[in-house]
Design a protein around this motif. Structure first.
Motif, short mmCIF file in Angstrom:
data_model
loop_
_atom_site.label_atom_id
_atom_site.label_comp_id
_atom_site.label_asym_id
_atom_site.label_seq_id
_atom_site.Cartn_x
_atom_site.Cartn_y
_atom_site.Cartn_z
N PHE A 208 -2.02 -2.58 78.25
CA PHE A 208 -3.23 -2.08 78.90
C PHE A 208 -3.80 -0.85 78.20
O PHE A 208 -4.93 -0.48 78.41
N ARG A 209 -2.99 -0.21 77.34
CA ARG A 209 -3.53 0.89 76.55
C ARG A 209 -4.40 0.40 75.40
O ARG A 209 -5.44 0.96 75.12
N ILE A 210 -3.95 -0.67 74.74
CA ILE A 210 -4.61 -1.02 73.48
C ILE A 210 -5.59 -2.19 73.58
O ILE A 210 -6.51 -2.30 72.79
N ALA A 211 -5.40 -3.07 74.58
CA ALA A 211 -6.10 -4.35 74.52
C ALA A 211 -7.59 -4.24 74.83
O ALA A 211 -8.00 -3.53 75.73
N ASP A 212 -8.41 -4.95 74.03
CA ASP A 212 -9.79 -5.22 74.42
C ASP A 212 -9.84 -6.52 75.21
O ASP A 212 -10.57 -6.65 76.16
N ARG A 213 -9.03 -7.46 74.73
CA ARG A 213 -8.90 -8.73 75.46
C ARG A 213 -7.44 -9.16 75.42
O ARG A 213 -6.69 -8.77 74.53
N ILE A 214 -7.08 -9.96 76.40
CA ILE A 214 -5.69 -10.41 76.50
C ILE A 214 -5.68 -11.93 76.60
O ILE A 214 -6.50 -12.52 77.30
N VAL A 215 -4.73 -12.54 75.87
CA VAL A 215 -4.50 -13.98 76.00
C VAL A 215 -3.13 -14.18 76.60
O VAL A 215 -2.16 -13.58 76.14
N MET A 216 -3.04 -14.99 77.63
CA MET A 216 -1.74 -15.28 78.22
C MET A 216 -1.37 -16.71 77.83
O MET A 216 -2.09 -17.65 78.12
N LEU A 217 -0.24 -16.84 77.13
CA LEU A 217 0.26 -18.17 76.77
C LEU A 217 1.32 -18.60 77.76
O LEU A 217 2.11 -17.79 78.23
N HIS A 218 1.33 -19.88 78.08
CA HIS A 218 2.38 -20.40 78.95
C HIS A 218 2.60 -21.86 78.62
O HIS A 218 1.68 -22.65 78.65
N GLY A 220 2.93 -23.46 75.91
CA GLY A 220 2.14 -24.01 74.82
C GLY A 220 0.65 -24.07 75.08
O GLY A 220 -0.11 -24.58 74.26
N ASN A 221 0.20 -23.57 76.22
CA ASN A 221 -1.22 -23.57 76.52
C ASN A 221 -1.73 -22.16 76.72
O ASN A 221 -0.97 -21.26 77.06
N VAL A 222 -3.04 -21.99 76.54
CA VAL A 222 -3.67 -20.73 76.89
C VAL A 222 -3.92 -20.75 78.39
O VAL A 222 -4.67 -21.58 78.90
N LEU A 223 -3.25 -19.85 79.11
CA LEU A 223 -3.40 -19.83 80.56
C LEU A 223 -4.69 -19.14 80.95
O LEU A 223 -5.43 -19.61 81.80
N GLN A 224 -4.94 -18.01 80.32
CA GLN A 224 -6.17 -17.29 80.61
C GLN A 224 -6.50 -16.34 79.46
O GLN A 224 -5.60 -15.79 78.82
N ILE A 225 -7.78 -16.16 79.19
CA ILE A 225 -8.22 -15.13 78.25
C ILE A 225 -9.15 -14.21 79.02
O ILE A 225 -10.02 -14.68 79.75
N GLY A 226 -8.96 -12.91 78.86
CA GLY A 226 -9.86 -12.03 79.58
C GLY A 226 -9.66 -10.59 79.20
O GLY A 226 -8.75 -10.24 78.44
N THR A 227 -10.52 -9.74 79.75
CA THR A 227 -10.36 -8.30 79.53
C THR A 227 -9.16 -7.82 80.34
O THR A 227 -8.72 -8.52 81.26
N PRO A 228 -8.64 -6.65 80.02
CA PRO A 228 -7.49 -6.14 80.78
C PRO A 228 -7.74 -6.14 82.29
O PRO A 228 -6.84 -6.51 83.06
N ASP A 229 -8.97 -5.80 82.71
CA ASP A 229 -9.27 -5.80 84.14
C ASP A 229 -9.18 -7.19 84.74
O ASP A 229 -8.58 -7.39 85.79
N GLU A 230 -9.77 -8.13 84.03
CA GLU A 230 -9.73 -9.51 84.53
C GLU A 230 -8.30 -10.00 84.67
O GLU A 230 -7.95 -10.69 85.63
#
Ligand SMILES: Nc1ncnc2c1ncn2[C@@H]1O[C@H](COP(=O)(O)OP(=O)(O)OP(=O)(O)O)[C@@H](O)[C@H]1O
Ligand SMILES: [Mg+2]
Lengths: 270, 263
Positions: A208-218, A220-230
């Motif tokens: 949460f300090r560095i990210a502009d956007r975050i990708v969550m993998l689960h 083998g799939n992308v679960l969600q891409i979004g800003t730290p707030d999202e």
């Protein structure tokens, strides 16, 4: 995000190891100058994804575009040209243990840039200063701690002034202060030099300090891409469990499910 | 079941043979084409490997070849004495050292010392992501790791074999002079008279082929290692065993070729 130039674009990337599908159709776009954090459980394929981004593994199917070229199909010479534009920090540091710290950092300079030895030695000192290791250039990697190796690895990744830097768990094994230093370095590189950073990390503080956007993998799939707030306010229970670090939840670690007994006794029944 | 595993083994042998030849091809490519692409072989790496493979192997080559020379002299004396032809010990030791024992034995020793070290080093680099790191720094692992080792051994193994041949003959000489009552001058002259340049050249040619076998197998095994420390151990063992077998096979083939080429 749409106003920015896209530097890396991953399309339908799949990869199997034997029977197991590790990456299952990943789609991802990374913009110039952003810090993208890749999160996901241990063993979910984050390092494998990075290896595909840097072209050291070839996908079973799908494309990885970087600087307008599909690196999955690029030949050795093209790949070499692309590789000179990015740096990679490996999970283990991957220092060459037959060389000193200074030689490790100088290697890409000596091989690719025709520079004076004096200038090279100044650049080494500058890069070591950046990662808080002043005066360590004559030590061998075996004389360093794990966290120090990682910081030397980071210095080496930075030495060619790359446009993109890939970090595989840059802060794992570092103390809180050093974590802060490396985080700040990542932020500075992106904000001041407009470098694109792709960071794999488990450290929620860093994320949460560095990210502009975050990708969550689960799985083998992308679960969600979004800003730290999202991501923070995501409704997805898996993401919530991951952020809070709860042992109970949809990411089942303990096999308390109904098939556990079956699994335990499977040999006996045979 | 047996057929299936036999089939699998055959397939894997074919695949690995292919890979070894590919590696050899790439090594030659980087050696010949590299300089024109402004990517020559690293001189420093080559020099370090030369010292390691050559200079530091001298002691063990001295040791092994000296004693084999002595043993060879004693064994042949045992036979030749019955014919009253003890002087031919000198000829026998000289010819068999240069044509056969010198190249093969020295190469086997080097496969154990240098080949194993190459595999262990490259394998460790592979499992600790160092090989990948080289690639991401746009440094080709074949050019950077394989070629210096390949050239160093190609140069040093024949040198070591020459040294080994001389030491072996000296071992025979010691036995001949101290035990078989031959005069030093006679022993020396007999050795020279029976040795031909061709004997020495065949030995050197053999050792060059063996050196290619050693480095190619060692580098291939090292760079294809997977699975941590255990994998490193497995590759190292496999590298030495494979080199040994291939050296013996190549020796048989080359000896046969030389033999039939003569007639
Ligand atoms: N070379 C390989 N051969 C076979 N399987 C592999 C290989 N590399 C990785 N895997 C498998 O792929 C999966 C993902 O590995 P990866 O290293 O990408 O995980 P990760 O997300 O980086 O985990 P961690 O957070 O622990 O570093 C693992 O289950 C691993 O067993
Ligand atoms: Mg990983």
């Amino acid at each position: 995000m749409s106003d920015k130039e896209i530097v890396i674009s991953v399309r339908n990337l799949t990869r199997n190891f034997g029977e197991r599908r590790i990456l299952n159709g990943i789609n991802l776009e990374i913009c110039q100058g952003e810090t993208l954090v890749i999160m996901g459980g241990s063993g979910c394929g984050k390092s494998t994804l990075l290896r595909h981004l840097i072209g050291s593994m070839k996908p079973d199917s799908g494309e990885v575009w970087m600087f307008g070229q599909d690196i999955a199909k690029a030949n050795e010479d093209e790949l070499d040209q692309i590789r000179k534009k990015f740096g990679m920090l490996f999970q283990s540091g991957a220092l060459f243990d037959s060389m000193t710290v200074g030689e490790n950092i100088a290697l890409p300079l000596r091989e690719h840039a025709k520079l004076d030895e004096d200038i090279i030695s100044i650049i080494i000192k500058m890069k070591l200063e950046l990662v808080g290791l002043r005066g360590f250039e004559n030590l061998m990697p075996s004389q360093l701690s794990g966290g120090m190796k990682k910081r030397v690895g980071l210095a080496r990744a930075l030495v060619m002034d790359p446009k993109i830097i890939f970090y595989d768990e840059p802060t794992a094994g570092l103390d809180p202060v050093m974590t802060g230093v490396v985080d700040k370095l990542t932020i500075d590189l992106t904000r001041k030099l407009n470098i694109t950073s792709v960071v794999v990390t488990h450290d929620m503080g860093s994320v949460f300090r560095i990210a502009d956007r975050i990708v969550m993998l689960h799985q083998g799939n992308v679960l969600q891409i979004g800003t730290p707030d999202e991501i923070k306010h995501s409704k997805n229970p898996i993401i919530q469990q991951f952020i809070t670090g709860a042992a109970e939840g949809p990411i089942s670690f303990m096999q308390t499910g109904d098939n556990y007994l079956e699994h335990l006794t499977s040999k006996i029944k045979e | 079941m047996i057929l299936e595993s036999l089939g699998k083994t055959t397939l894997s042998v074919i695949k690995q043979t292919r890979e070894v030849f590919l590696l050899l091809g790439q090594s030659l490519y980087w050696f010949f084409v590299g300089p024109f692409k402004k990517k020559p072989v690293s001189r420093k790496g080559f020099f370090a490997q030369t010292v390691f493979a050559g200079v530091e192997s001298l002691a063990i080559v001295f040791f092994v070849d000296f004693f084999i020379g002595m043993v060879l002299a004693m064994q042949s004396a045992y036979q030749l004495q019955q014919l009253g032809a003890t002087i031919y010990v000198a000829a026998l030791v000289g010819v068999s050292m240069t044509r056969e024992i010198g190249p093969v034995l020295t190469s086997l020793v080097i496969a154990g010392r240098v080949g194993a070290a190459i595999t262990a080093e490259l394998a460790t680099m592979k499992v600790t992501e160092q090989v990948e790191a080289l690639e991401t720094l746009s440094l080709n692992p074949v050019r950077y790791l394989v070629v210096p080792r390949f050239l160093a051994l190609l140069l040093m193994l024949p040198c070591l074999v020459i040294v080994g041949d001389l030491i072996g003959m000296f071992g025979g000489f010691v036995v001949g002079v101290t035990q078989l009552h031959l005069t030093p001058g006679l022993y020396f002259d007999t050795t020279i008279n029976f040795l031909t340049i061709k004997d020495i050249m065949t030995g050197l040619l053999k050792s060059a082929v063996f050196s290619i076998i050693i480095t190619m197998i060692a580098c291939h095994q090292g760079l294809s290692t997977e699975g941590g420390a255990e994998g490193v151990g497995r590759s190292t063992t496999r590298s030495v065993v494979t080199s040994f077998i291939l050296i013996i096979i190549a020796d048989a083939i080359l000896t046969a070729l030389f033999y039939f080429a003569k007639t």
